[in-house]
Design an enzyme around this catalytic site. Structure first.
Site, PDB file in Angstrom:
ATOM      1  N   ASN A 144     -15.537  -5.637 -66.419  1.00 44.47           N
ATOM      2  CA  ASN A 144     -14.726  -4.946 -67.599  1.00 44.47           C
ATOM      3  C   ASN A 144     -13.298  -5.201 -67.645  1.00 44.47           C
ATOM      4  O   ASN A 144     -12.640  -4.740 -66.438  1.00 44.47           O
ATOM      5  CB  ASN A 144     -15.159  -3.379 -67.803  1.00 44.47           C
ATOM      6  CG  ASN A 144     -14.486  -3.095 -69.055  1.00 44.47           C
ATOM      7  OD1 ASN A 144     -15.038  -3.552 -70.340  1.00 44.47           O
ATOM      8  ND2 ASN A 144     -13.562  -2.254 -69.027  1.00 44.47           N
ATOM      9  N   GLU A 145     -12.534  -6.069 -68.332  1.00 44.59           N
ATOM     10  CA  GLU A 145     -11.215  -6.262 -68.372  1.00 44.59           C
ATOM     11  C   GLU A 145     -10.532  -6.451 -66.950  1.00 44.59           C
ATOM     12  O   GLU A 145      -9.662  -5.611 -66.592  1.00 44.59           O
ATOM     13  CB  GLU A 145     -10.732  -4.987 -68.993  1.00 44.59           C
ATOM     14  CG  GLU A 145     -11.035  -4.834 -70.541  1.00 44.59           C
ATOM     15  CD  GLU A 145     -10.364  -3.401 -71.207  1.00 44.59           C
ATOM     16  OE1 GLU A 145     -10.564  -3.401 -72.329  1.00 44.59           O
ATOM     17  OE2 GLU A 145      -9.887  -2.579 -70.661  1.00 44.59           O
ATOM     18  N   CYS A 153      -3.669  -5.937 -54.974  1.00 44.62           N
ATOM     19  CA  CYS A 153      -3.681  -5.090 -53.712  1.00 44.62           C
ATOM     20  C   CYS A 153      -2.887  -5.483 -52.630  1.00 44.62           C
ATOM     21  O   CYS A 153      -2.654  -6.919 -52.179  1.00 44.62           O
ATOM     22  CB  CYS A 153      -5.289  -4.658 -53.405  1.00 44.62           C
ATOM     23  SG  CYS A 153      -5.275  -3.674 -51.937  1.00 44.62           S
ATOM     24  N   GLU A 304     -14.432  -6.111 -78.316  1.00 46.96           N
ATOM     25  CA  GLU A 304     -13.733  -4.597 -78.458  1.00 46.96           C
ATOM     26  C   GLU A 304     -12.545  -4.560 -79.401  1.00 46.96           C
ATOM     27  O   GLU A 304     -11.517  -5.419 -79.380  1.00 46.96           O
ATOM     28  CB  GLU A 304     -13.323  -3.959 -77.039  1.00 46.96           C
ATOM     29  CG  GLU A 304     -14.250  -3.581 -76.207  1.00 46.96           C
ATOM     30  CD  GLU A 304     -13.836  -2.899 -74.888  1.00 46.96           C
ATOM     31  OE1 GLU A 304     -12.849  -2.238 -75.076  1.00 46.96           O
ATOM     32  OE2 GLU A 304     -14.519  -2.803 -73.980  1.00 46.96           O
TER      33      GLU A 304
END
Length: 665
Positions: A144-145, A153, A304
């Site tokens: 998701n997204e 990181c 969305e």
């Protein structure tokens, strides 16, 4: 699916099972035909390592299928369970400052972590094995997204993978040292093991190192997506795989969607209005055009958006009556094969409980619900649009790597903003009622009469050659300042600015002279016209280009401000300052005339006129975002699919209304 998709994220796990029957009944009432399921369900599907509970999801999918609702089924890998992080705390990402994130939100993932990769592959395999043949399955939804809220990181695991990635990219240490310019500040490396991610440093960290780390972080996320996609392709052949992009330039700046668009079976996008006082419908159109362009012009899916207000901005106003339908149909006009929302039923708990939904807290006796039901009916009436494609007029060059490079430290002015330049150029084209394709700088440009380049600081030699050939072959090019400056390693092209674009523009730039905050300059143009400009000025020396506008004052007084250069059978314009709205519009009007793009000034402001065409016929969308009736001349007679009324000659569209005409026939 037989028609356009309509529905949203469905999270039945947030509700007692008794509510599910009401959900599907109301979905049928609203015309919902597709829902996204399981995006955040890992902890429920695998409550402890190796122990699975699919019973609830079996019942959800069976219930949806029973009521004729298809499923976009997710791999829940954006939200690993608490037990996973307890066993593998090193899977939590580390910030550039050395702080490790904690569990308790979403998307807290080190994408290099081997335990995460193994666990993600395992849960994806289990879900695919169980549901590959389920009759409700229409689409796979991975993660998701990606890139939101964490994209990079800086932990030791990422450092090791970064070194491997650098070795593969550059080949040798000599090549890396050359690419990064490590002779500067004595940064030369004699072993790959000496290289770390660009962690916090006392002064500016090497910009080429930072740029490569952005590329590495993006490639690492994409590698994880491809691993899950390949599992789904193997176990569920024939079912398309997507992941929801966030292609609006205001919402995600860490993902190279040109690269990602080549990896998905269906490009899908999430879009939310940024309510910062600007014309939100312009940014919406821009995001939709960019998403379609990432899809190569093919149909895509809005996966969305919101029915009304969101919850994560400083101020979250509700959408005005009719705005939800305009937003939805504007995406469809620009290529989407449907309109999906976050989410179906508004949450009672959690950080997004005040985010709007298709079924609000107040239930069915609400304005939002009534508008949702009407929109569902409208979407059903537009089923014949499937497979048609949006027809573009012009193109805008955009490159995420160039944006990343411009965002690094040490630039000539903090007031220069690549995204702002893209927004401004797009808005000027939008106000001329031109539909925009976005293109990679090395893409084939031959089909576009006009190409604009608002902010291409990083320009490879191949990109520079591509733009030169485009002009020589008859194209019209408009380039904004601070473009063509560095190569793919953020090294300044040899010779005078603007580097890779000197020849096509027919000029050199001796020096930049950015303006201080609040300062402006005047520029003088044809027939005595004057305009204001700010942020940036340059000392331009024509080398074949003709001066069109001149600095009337300021540091570059009497120097060229806007130039025009004939090259081959085409024309290249250069804008060396940040013009005001009227000034930029005047230059683009002149460039459109060069390009043979017909003027559309007679159309009202804030009225979109967009065409979709294909085997399903020619369709014209007219979307009136203004507060006045809009009168729009029609190219052909047709029928409004939303009302069934015939239309010919001049079409009147009321304030806030939408017409979708099937032309001819």
């Amino acid at each position: 699916m037989p028609g356009l998709a309509f529905g949203g994220d469905y999270n039945p796990e947030q509700w007692p099972e008794a509510v599910w029957q009401e959900d599907v009944r109301l979905m049928r009432q609203a015309g919902v035909n597709l829902v996204s399921v399981g995006i955040f369900s890992w902890a429920l599907l695998e409550p402890k390592q190796g122990a699975y509970d699919f019973g609830w999801l079996d019942r959800v999918l069976d219930l949806l299928h029973e009521h004729g609702i298809r499923v976009d089924l997710a791999t829940p890998t954006v939200a690993p369970p608490a037990w996973f992080y307890r066993a593998h705390p090193d899977a939590l990402p580390v910030t550039r400052e050395g702080v490790r994130h904690s569990f308790g939100s979403r998307g807290a993932i080190c994408h290099s972590n081997p335990a995460y990769r193994e666990a993600a592959a395992n849960i994806t395999t289990k879900i695919a094995e169980r549901y590959a043949a389920h009759p409700a399955l229409a689409l796979w939804h991975v993660h998701n997204e990606y890139g939101e809220p964490v994209n990079a990181c800086y932990c030791d695991t990422c450092a090791a993978r970064f070194r491997d990635w650098l070795a593969a990219r550059h080949g040798t240490l000599d090549a890396l040292n050359e690419a990064w310019g490590t002779a500067f500040w004595g940064q030369r490396y004699t072993d790959f093991e000496q290289i770390d991610p660009p962690r916090l440093t006392p002064a500016v960290c090497n910009p080429a190192q930072q740029l490569d780390h952005k590329r590495f972080a993006d490639a690492t996320m994409r590698e994880n997506f491809c691993a899950e996609r390949d599992i789904l392709h193997r176990l569920s052949p024939g079912v398309p795989v997507t992941t929801n992009f966030m292609a609006a330039l205001s919402q995600c700046d860490s993902v190279d969607y040109w690269a990602w668009g080549r990896e998905v079976d269906l490009v899908s996008n999430d879009h939310y209005l940024i309510t910062d006082g600007r014309r939100t419908h312009v940014n919406l159109a821009m995001a939709a055009d960019l998403t379609r362009s990432v899809a190569g012009g093919a149909p895509w899916l809005l996966l969305e958006h919101s029915t009304s207000g969101v919850n994560w901005q400083p101020h979250n106003p509700a959408k005005a009556p009719g705005e939800m339908a305009r937003n939805s149909l504007a995406h469809v006009a620009r290529g989407s094969e449907g309109a999906m929302f976050f989410q179906w039923r508004q949450s009672r708990r959690g950080s997004e409980k005040f985010h709007s939904a298709m079924l609000p807290q107040g239930g069915t006796d609400t304005r939002v619900w009534r508008e949702v039901v009407q929109l569902g009916s409208d979407m059903a009436a537009l089923a014949g649009l499937r497979g048609t494609r949006t027809v573009p007029d012009v193109a805008m060059v955009w490159d995420w790597h160039s944006w990343w490079a411009q965002s690094l430290d040490g630039q000539p002015s903090v007031d220069h903003d690549a995204r702002e330049r893209a927004d401004s150029f797009y808005e000027a084209l939008y106000d001329r009622h031109l539909t925009v394709d976005f293109v990679h700088p090395e893409a084939d440009l031959s089909s576009y009469p006009l190409v604009v380049v608002p902010a291409l600081y990083l320009t490879s030699e191949n990109a520079g050659d591509n733009l030169r050939r485009y002009v020589e072959d008859g194209g019209t090019l408009v380039v904004s300042y601070f473009s063509g400056i560095v190569d793919e390693n953020d090294a300044v092209h040899p010779g005078a600015y603007p580097g890779a674009l000197r020849d096509v523009l027919g000029l050199t730039v001796e020096e930049w002279s950015p303006l201080l905050p609040g300062d402006t300059v005047r520029i003088a143009g044809p027939e005595g016209a004057t305009r204001r400009a700010d942020v940036w000025t340059e000392f331009v020396v024509p080398r074949g280009a003709r001066t069109v506008w001149t600095y009337a004052d300021g540091p570059a007084a009497a120097r060229p401000a806007v130039t025009r250069h004939r090259s081959g059978t085409g024309t290249a314009w250069y804008i060396s300052t940040r013009l005001d709205v009227q000034g930029l519009g005047a230059v683009l009007e002149a460039a459109c005339e060069d390009a043979g793009v017909p003027p559309r000034g007679a159309l009202p402001r804030d009225v979109e006129v967009v065409r979709r065409s294909g085997e399903g016929g020619d369709h014209l969308f007219v979307i009136n975002h203004s507060r006045e009736p809009a009168i729009v001349p029609l190219p052909d007679a047709g029928t409004d699919l939303l009302t069934g009324e015939p239309a010919a000659g001049l079409l009147t569209v009321l304030p806030g209304a939408v017409a979708v005409l099937r032309l001819g026939g």
